[in-house]
Design an enzyme around this catalytic site. Structure first.
Site, PDB file in Angstrom:
ATOM      1  N   TRP A  46       0.858  -1.177   0.000  1.00 62.25           N
ATOM      2  CA  TRP A  46       0.000   0.000   0.000  1.00 62.25           C
ATOM      3  C   TRP A  46       0.909   1.248   0.000  1.00 62.25           C
ATOM      4  O   TRP A  46       1.911   1.287   0.705  1.00 62.25           O
ATOM      5  CB  TRP A  46      -0.905   0.004   1.243  1.00 62.25           C
TER       6      TRP A  46
ATOM      7  N   ASP B 193     -15.626  12.590  -2.055  1.00 61.55           N
ATOM      8  CA  ASP B 193     -15.088  11.268  -1.724  1.00 61.55           C
ATOM      9  C   ASP B 193     -15.913  10.617  -0.614  1.00 61.55           C
ATOM     10  O   ASP B 193     -17.054  11.004  -0.331  1.00 61.55           O
ATOM     11  CB  ASP B 193     -13.593  11.403  -1.370  1.00 61.55           C
ATOM     12  N   ASP B 194     -15.326   9.665   0.040  1.00 64.47           N
ATOM     13  CA  ASP B 194     -15.950   8.836   1.073  1.00 64.47           C
ATOM     14  C   ASP B 194     -16.609   9.670   2.182  1.00 64.47           C
ATOM     15  O   ASP B 194     -16.024  10.668   2.632  1.00 64.47           O
ATOM     16  CB  ASP B 194     -14.820   7.977   1.678  1.00 64.47           C
TER      17      ASP B 194
ATOM     18  N   ARG C  94     -10.465  -2.518   8.095  1.00 68.03           N
ATOM     19  CA  ARG C  94     -11.091  -1.191   8.065  1.00 68.03           C
ATOM     20  C   ARG C  94     -12.547  -1.299   8.540  1.00 68.03           C
ATOM     21  O   ARG C  94     -13.434  -0.652   8.003  1.00 68.03           O
ATOM     22  CB  ARG C  94     -11.039  -0.620   6.653  1.00 68.03           C
TER      23      ARG C  94
ATOM     24  N   LYS D  97     -15.871   7.394  -8.655  1.00 73.80           N
ATOM     25  CA  LYS D  97     -14.645   6.721  -8.224  1.00 73.80           C
ATOM     26  C   LYS D  97     -15.103   5.450  -7.515  1.00 73.80           C
ATOM     27  O   LYS D  97     -15.722   5.519  -6.455  1.00 73.80           O
ATOM     28  CB  LYS D  97     -13.887   7.646  -7.267  1.00 73.80           C
TER      29      LYS D  97
ATOM     30  N   ASP E  48     -14.282   2.455  -5.446  1.00 68.64           N
ATOM     31  CA  ASP E  48     -13.189   2.071  -4.547  1.00 68.64           C
ATOM     32  C   ASP E  48     -13.398   0.642  -4.040  1.00 68.64           C
ATOM     33  O   ASP E  48     -14.505   0.082  -4.101  1.00 68.64           O
ATOM     34  CB  ASP E  48     -13.194   3.056  -3.365  1.00 68.64           C
TER      35      ASP E  48
ATOM     36  N   ASN F  63     -11.651  -1.320  -0.632  1.00 73.90           N
ATOM     37  CA  ASN F  63     -10.634  -1.034   0.374  1.00 73.90           C
ATOM     38  C   ASN F  63     -10.158  -2.193   1.234  1.00 73.90           C
ATOM     39  O   ASN F  63      -9.525  -1.955   2.263  1.00 73.90           O
ATOM     40  CB  ASN F  63     -11.124   0.097   1.283  1.00 73.90           C
TER      41      ASN F  63
ATOM     42  N   CYS G 261     -10.372   2.220  -8.327  1.00 72.53           N
ATOM     43  CA  CYS G 261      -9.464   2.537  -7.235  1.00 72.53           C
ATOM     44  C   CYS G 261      -9.558   1.363  -6.273  1.00 72.53           C
ATOM     45  O   CYS G 261     -10.602   0.725  -6.160  1.00 72.53           O
ATOM     46  CB  CYS G 261      -9.973   3.825  -6.573  1.00 72.53           C
TER      47      CYS G 261
ATOM     48  N   ASP H 100      -2.404   5.825  -3.098  1.00 70.07           N
ATOM     49  CA  ASP H 100      -2.754   6.823  -2.087  1.00 70.07           C
ATOM     50  C   ASP H 100      -1.551   7.679  -1.740  1.00 70.07           C
ATOM     51  O   ASP H 100      -1.681   8.698  -1.061  1.00 70.07           O
ATOM     52  CB  ASP H 100      -3.267   6.127  -0.815  1.00 70.07           C
TER      53      ASP H 100
HETATM   54  C1  DGJ Z   1      -8.943   4.763  -0.547  1.00 72.17           C
HETATM   55  C2  DGJ Z   1      -8.715   5.662  -1.716  1.00 72.17           C
HETATM   56  O1  DGJ Z   1      -7.525   5.325  -2.368  1.00 72.17           O
HETATM   57  C3  DGJ Z   1      -8.685   7.098  -1.244  1.00 72.17           C
HETATM   58  O2  DGJ Z   1      -8.387   7.959  -2.309  1.00 72.17           O
HETATM   59  C4  DGJ Z   1     -10.021   7.428  -0.637  1.00 72.17           C
HETATM   60  O3  DGJ Z   1     -11.001   7.391  -1.615  1.00 72.17           O
HETATM   61  C5  DGJ Z   1     -10.324   6.467   0.502  1.00 72.17           C
HETATM   62  N1  DGJ Z   1     -10.194   5.109   0.088  1.00 72.17           N
HETATM   63  C6  DGJ Z   1     -11.706   6.699   1.017  1.00 72.17           C
HETATM   64  O4  DGJ Z   1     -12.094   5.771   1.934  1.00 72.17           O
END
Ligand code: DGJ
Length: 724
Positions: free
Chosen positions: A195, A362-363, A439, A472, A474, A476, A522, A544
């Site tokens: 990461w 964003d989030d 997370r 976007k 995502d 995670n 992403c 990131d």
């Molecule tokens: C991971 C992404 O890479 C970030 O840019 C952002 O969008 C966060 N997640 C939000 O939780």
């Protein structure tokens, strides 16, 4: 151009500068003969070495096992004598393994079929060869497909497995590609990472044993990349040989290079066999993903340009494929979860004044999400933060003359969510075991169509609720607890691949239902940056880590395979949020030009001096965007290698325009000017650089002298224009 010579039993696939050659030995076994520089002859059967001991089985039946263990098999099968890495493994209902796939026929045709449910290269002026191999005893047929585009030097291959028997079988391994060659003093190039440190270029000698790069995380991953290249020891950017394989897939993968006892090397690439087991019913088939093969005899630079051209012309789709991408401002590093309509509008207002074209929220805009502990799956607006909902915000952003985009993470579910209360069984899980949270979230079991459909419907309602022009998407966390509450025990091994197919299906629906949407994939930064995702989104968030210096190596590794127009790159605030480094605003801008340009900061809070630089940076992006999107990439110097500076060049296809992007990481005292030897120009053409004229030959062979920039972390763009 594809040919089959009946007399010599040789298949030959030609691209612009390469030939890929296979032959049928003993009327049965499909062998790999050659993949290198273009040849004009098809008299190539001798390359299969069937005149050498242990000979073909018909000449020495008692040595069939040794034959199978030494023959350069085009699609190797295990269990009957080939003890090297195999591409396919089947377990039958008697619990037995072992195959012997022999040639059964072939066809050559114009065009290229779709790979059902999977991303794959596409386009006209293409020829395809399909070779069918069969094991009548096991009731298995393997259809190998090879395609070549007239305008591209790469070769695409994939395989479809069919169960022609009367009982189900278990497909325990199905890789997509294999290459065999004589072993030379080779090096292996791979792209390991982590990461915030994705796709670091790594070279190491391969003398004996095997080299493996892989992911079993349910995504192509930050840690490894679905790519493997074997290089001649002397390989540089401009010379030496490269045999590269890249996987058009975003889930678990295995790439392996294996030295054998006979001094040959076998390379394989495909879906990782670990935790994979696909039940193939009688009459059923399984389509394995596509692998792209590139051979270069002019070093890594030619390999990169071949991948770039292929992906730009034959993989990326949609209305933004060949279009300039809007300069965006994303509020993640500006506010994290702490925002509301007023804050976002304040950012948008200032951004619009400076020429930024799109606000991305964003989030944190949905459910009760105030941090990353809750609400994934509840795709309804948090009206406390955004009174009146997305429409009010989007309309206001539009009134300011900007586009509006949002963040989504459709593949996940928070235990603290309404969705989880209603459907706890929708998360991947092992019954009775506490799940492994990451997370504070779990992964949805998207292999269940009702789950994928419900999530798709909820995000599609969001997108219809306001004028949203960008998403976007995502993801995670990695996949663990890979158990489905809906699948029978003998199908649980299908889950990770079914998950990937479901993600592809959801994204296909999204870009079909919203054809003008700009989709950016992403995954916690660049954890799922691969050709599979590129088929759905023309750009992918690279990492990131937005620090301008860290980005040099991350972007260099990414540029090795991907066109710059696919690489999400933004200017962020300092000290950098990941590494704490302070770099000049100008350098951050120049580093972000190596991709889809944007900002990731609170524009209302940066210094007046920096704010004033924004319009100039946007003008530079606009000036170079067509060149970056369409031109040829040349890596001149690597900070990873020299620890001092980074330099790459883009040259337009007609060679009339070029730009050099230079970042001096460390200033060195006591040095004369730096000589930059350019590449890719026309030898005879006259070019102007800073008011002085040179021929292309002079710039490439004698070089361009540049005064040292004063200080660390300095950057410049050098403009090169043909004079006439
Ligand atoms: C991971 C992404 O890479 C970030 O840019 C952002 O969008 C966060 N997640 C939000 O939780």
């Amino acid at each position: 151009m594809i040919t089959y010579n009946q007399e010599t039993q040789i298949f030959k696939l030609d691209t612009k500068t390469t030939s890929y050659v296979m032959g049928i030995a003993d009327g049965k076994y499909l062998g790999h003969a050659y993949y290198e520089k273009k040849l004009d002859s098809t008299d190539l059967f001798y390359l299969l070495r069937t005149e050498e001991h242990p000979f073909v089985p018909s000449r020495l039946e008692r040595e069939k096992l040794s034959f199978l263990d030494s023959f350069p098999m085009e699609y190797p099968f295990g269990g009957t004598g080939d003890f090297r890495e195999s591409c396919i493994e089947i377990r039958n209902m008697q619990g037995q393994h072992g195959l012997e796939l022999v040639y059964a026929g072939h066809r050559i045709y114009e065009g290229k079929g779709k790979l059902e449910g999977l991303p794959a290269t596409w386009g006209d002026h293409c020829e395809t060869l399909e070779i069918t191999l069969e094991d009548a005893c096991a009731g298995i047929r393997a259809v190998l497909s090879y395609s070549v585009f007239a305008d591209c030097d790469a070769l695409m291959r994939s395989v479809k497995i069919e169960n022609t028997g009367s009982e189900p079988v278990y497909l325990e391994r199905v890789l997509s590609a294999c290459l065999e060659m004589d072993q030379e003093p080779f090096e292996i190039l791979s792209l390991p990472g982590s990461w915030a440190r994705e796709r670091q270029i790594h070279r190491q000698p391969l003398v004996t044993g095997s080299f493996v790069t892989e992911s079993v995380r349910g995504e192509s991953s930050h840690q490894d990349h679905p790519f493997l290249a074997v290089l001649s020891e002397d390989c540089t950017q401009t010379r030496g040989e490269v045999y590269a394989m890249h996987f058009v897939y975003s889930g678990n993968f295995l790439a392996k290079a294996q030295c054998t006892q006979y001094g040959t090397l076998r390379m394989v690439l495909g879906i990782h066999p670990d935790r994979f087991c696909w039940k193939l019913d009688a009459g059923g088939s399984f389509q394995a993903p596509e692998a792209v093969l590139v051979y270069s005899d002019e070093g890594l630079g030619k390999m990169s340009r071949t991948f770039h051209d292929l992906y730009r012309s034959h993989l990326i789709r949609g209305s933004y494929k060949d279009k300039e991408r809007p300069v965006l401002i994303n509020n993640w590093e500006a506010t994290y979860f702490d925002f509301n309509t007023d804050k976002l509008i304040a950012i948008a207002r200032e951004a619009a004044k400076l020429g930024i074209e799109m606000l991305v929220m964003d989030d944190g805009w949905f459910g009760c999400r105030e941090n990353d502990d809750s609400s994934l799956g509840d795709w309804t607006v948090n009206e406390q933060k955004l009174p009146g909902g997305l429409k009010v915000l989007a309309d206001e952003v539009n009134r300011l003359g900007m586009k509006f985009g949002i963040w989504l993470e459709p593949e996940m579910i928070s235990p603290d969510s309404r969705l989880y209360q209603e459907h706890p069984d929708w998360a991947l899980q092992f019954q009775g075991r506490a799940p492994s949270l990451a997370r504070q979230q779990l992964v949805l079991d998207l292999s269940r169509p009702e789950v994928a459909d419900a999530i798709y419907d909820s995000i599609s309602r969001v997108l219809q609720s306001a004028h949203i022009e960008y998403v976007k998407w995502d993801m995670n966390r990695a996949l663990a607890d890979i158990g489905s509450m809906a699948f029978p025990p003998d199908r649980q091994g299908e889950l990770t691949h079914r998950y990937m197919l479901a993600v592809y299906r959801m994204q296909e629906r999204l870009i079909t239902d919203f054809p003008d949407l700009l989709l950016e994939n992403c995954s916690s930064g660049g954890g799922r940056f691969d050709p599979g995702m590129l088929y759905y989104s023309p750009q992918i968030w690279c990492s990131d880590d937005t620090d301008a210096i860290e980005r040099l190596q991350i972007q260099e590794g990414t540029q090795l395979l991907y066109p710059l127009s696919a690489i999400g790159a933004h200017v962020s605030d300092c000290p950098n949020h990941i590494v704490g480094r302070v770099t000049p605003f100008q350098t951050r801008g120049i580093t972000a030009l190596a991709g889809t340009f944007g900002y990731e900061l609170d524009i209302t809070k940066i210094s007046e001096e920096e704010r004033k630089m924004v319009p100039g940076q946007i003008a530079a992006y606009k000036k170079y965007a067509p060149l970056i999107r369409e031109g040829d990439y040349y890596r001149i110097a690597s900070y990873r290698e020299n620890h001092l500076y980074d330099c790459y060049e883009i040259v337009s296809k007609d060679k009339r325009q070029a730009a050099v992007f230079f970042v001096q990481v460390l200033y060195e005292p006591g040095r004369r000017s730096r000589n930059i030897r350019l590449q890719g120009l026309d030898e005879q053409m006259l070019y102007e650089v800073d008011g002085r004229r040179y021929t292309g030959g002079t710039l490439m062979h004698a070089g361009l002298l540049r005064n040292r920039l004063r200080g660390d972390f300095q950057a410049e763009v050098i403009d090169i224009q043909a004079v006439f």
